[in-house]
Design an enzyme around this catalytic site. Sequence first.
Site, mmCIF file in Angstrom:
data_model
loop_
_atom_site.group_PDB
_atom_site.id
_atom_site.type_symbol
_atom_site.label_atom_id
_atom_site.label_comp_id
_atom_site.label_asym_id
_atom_site.label_seq_id
_atom_site.Cartn_x
_atom_site.Cartn_y
_atom_site.Cartn_z
ATOM 1 N N SER A 84 -18.821 67.534 110.204
ATOM 2 C CA SER A 84 -18.972 67.003 108.848
ATOM 3 C C SER A 84 -20.454 66.870 108.492
ATOM 4 C CB SER A 84 -18.282 65.648 108.723
ATOM 5 O OG SER A 84 -18.936 64.701 109.523
ATOM 6 N N ASN A 95 -23.672 71.377 100.298
ATOM 7 C CA ASN A 95 -24.435 70.912 99.143
ATOM 8 C C ASN A 95 -25.561 71.867 98.794
ATOM 9 O OD1 ASN A 95 -23.957 68.117 97.838
ATOM 10 N ND2 ASN A 95 -23.330 67.889 99.975
ATOM 11 N N ARG A 123 -21.535 69.182 105.405
ATOM 12 C CA ARG A 123 -21.901 68.459 104.179
ATOM 13 C C ARG A 123 -23.247 68.942 103.667
ATOM 14 N NH1 ARG A 123 -22.233 63.891 106.152
ATOM 15 N NH2 ARG A 123 -20.061 63.336 105.853
#
Lengths: 156, 290
Positions: B218, B226, B222
């Site tokens: 994660s 992004n 992440r």
Amino acid sequence: MNINLTLFGQMISFAVFVWFTMKYIWPPIVAAMEARKNKIAEGLAAAERGELEQELGQKRATELMREAKLQATEAIAQAQKRAAQIVDEAKENARAEGERLILAARAEIEQEMNRAREELREKVAVLAIAAAEKILEKEIDPQSHKKLIDSFVNQL
Amino acid sequence: MDSSELLTSQGYIKHHLTHLTFGYLPEKGFGFAHSAAEAKAMGFWAVHVDTLFFSILLGVLFLWFFKRVADRVTTGVPDPVQNFVESLLDFVEENVRGSFRGRNPLIAPLALTIFVWVFLMNLMDLVPVDLLPWLFQHFMGWFGVDPHEVFLRVVPTADPNATFGLSIGVFFLILYYSLKIKGIRGFWAELAYHPFGKLGLPFNLVLETVNLLAKPLSLSLRLFGNLYAGEMIFILIALMYSGGGWMMSLAGGGLQFIWALFHILVILLQAFIFMVLTIVYLDMAHQEAH
């Protein structure tokens, strides 16, 4: 999304960067920050202490001043008292001296008077004897009539 | 849109999403990939030169800048640069103190490195999307290289290799401290006997392993997601220039600007999140099981 050798390159550089930061960057800066913090704290404490000391000094000064004032007034009062005392003493002395002088004068006068009286008395006795001699036309022996003459003189 | 324009748009995007890859091809030997397909064909034993170059460049920049401050650090009145660095360190330390309950001299420097490095790598996203690739293409053009075969991606964090590199590094630290603090038994107990007790061992094991693996996954996905999305939007907006007409170009420029403004928030936030989560995960690794 193709994972390849870059991954290991990244991991190695990451590890090296972290090691470098941990060894050469973080400790000196944090130590400096800590040192400054202590310095500031010390400075503040010193300032506070100074302020306290100053306050204490001021208090002591006022205390001393008050004491001095008190002492001064006391001294003045004492001096005044002493002066009054001296004046009183002088007065007393003068009065005593005067009295003494008066007494002495009186004694002298008395003495003089007594002496005069004595002289007079003797003269009177001589006169009286002379008068009596004249009256009696004969000599009176002062020795035999001494008692009589003395009583006469004493009556004077 | 006719097919040729579609092709160029696709080509443009594809070009922008291909790394400068160095690797081995059976028919050509060692060399740079000349197309996206070649880059793909190189498989695992290849290197994204652009990702490595920019990430290491930025990392060295970061270390050089901070080392310079560390060398002339003063306990007296700090100059503005030192002040800036100190406030940054203070900020990181505050976060570490807030989330990390144990004592470990590694955590704060680690957090600082992650925060600044990731931020700098993210910051490359704000460089106009075509600028550096264009310069690089022209530069390589001098050496007689076909510009269409020159690739450059400037945002290292939009490359999963970079984000996974970071998160796997963190993952190793999690494993290391879990084993060091709790011992093999303690770590095993944490994985196997929670949350359903000893009877639910297999179930626990699956659950906790997923839980454990989810952390680095994660973390990296992440950040990657992004930044990749951010870069993609820059690229898509840039397509408006080729859409024709000055109106479109003007609108494109405005959109780039607006998206860049918004993206400032994203890149800072992502760097911060990566740092905080790293601290939290390592804190969990340091704590005995509940």
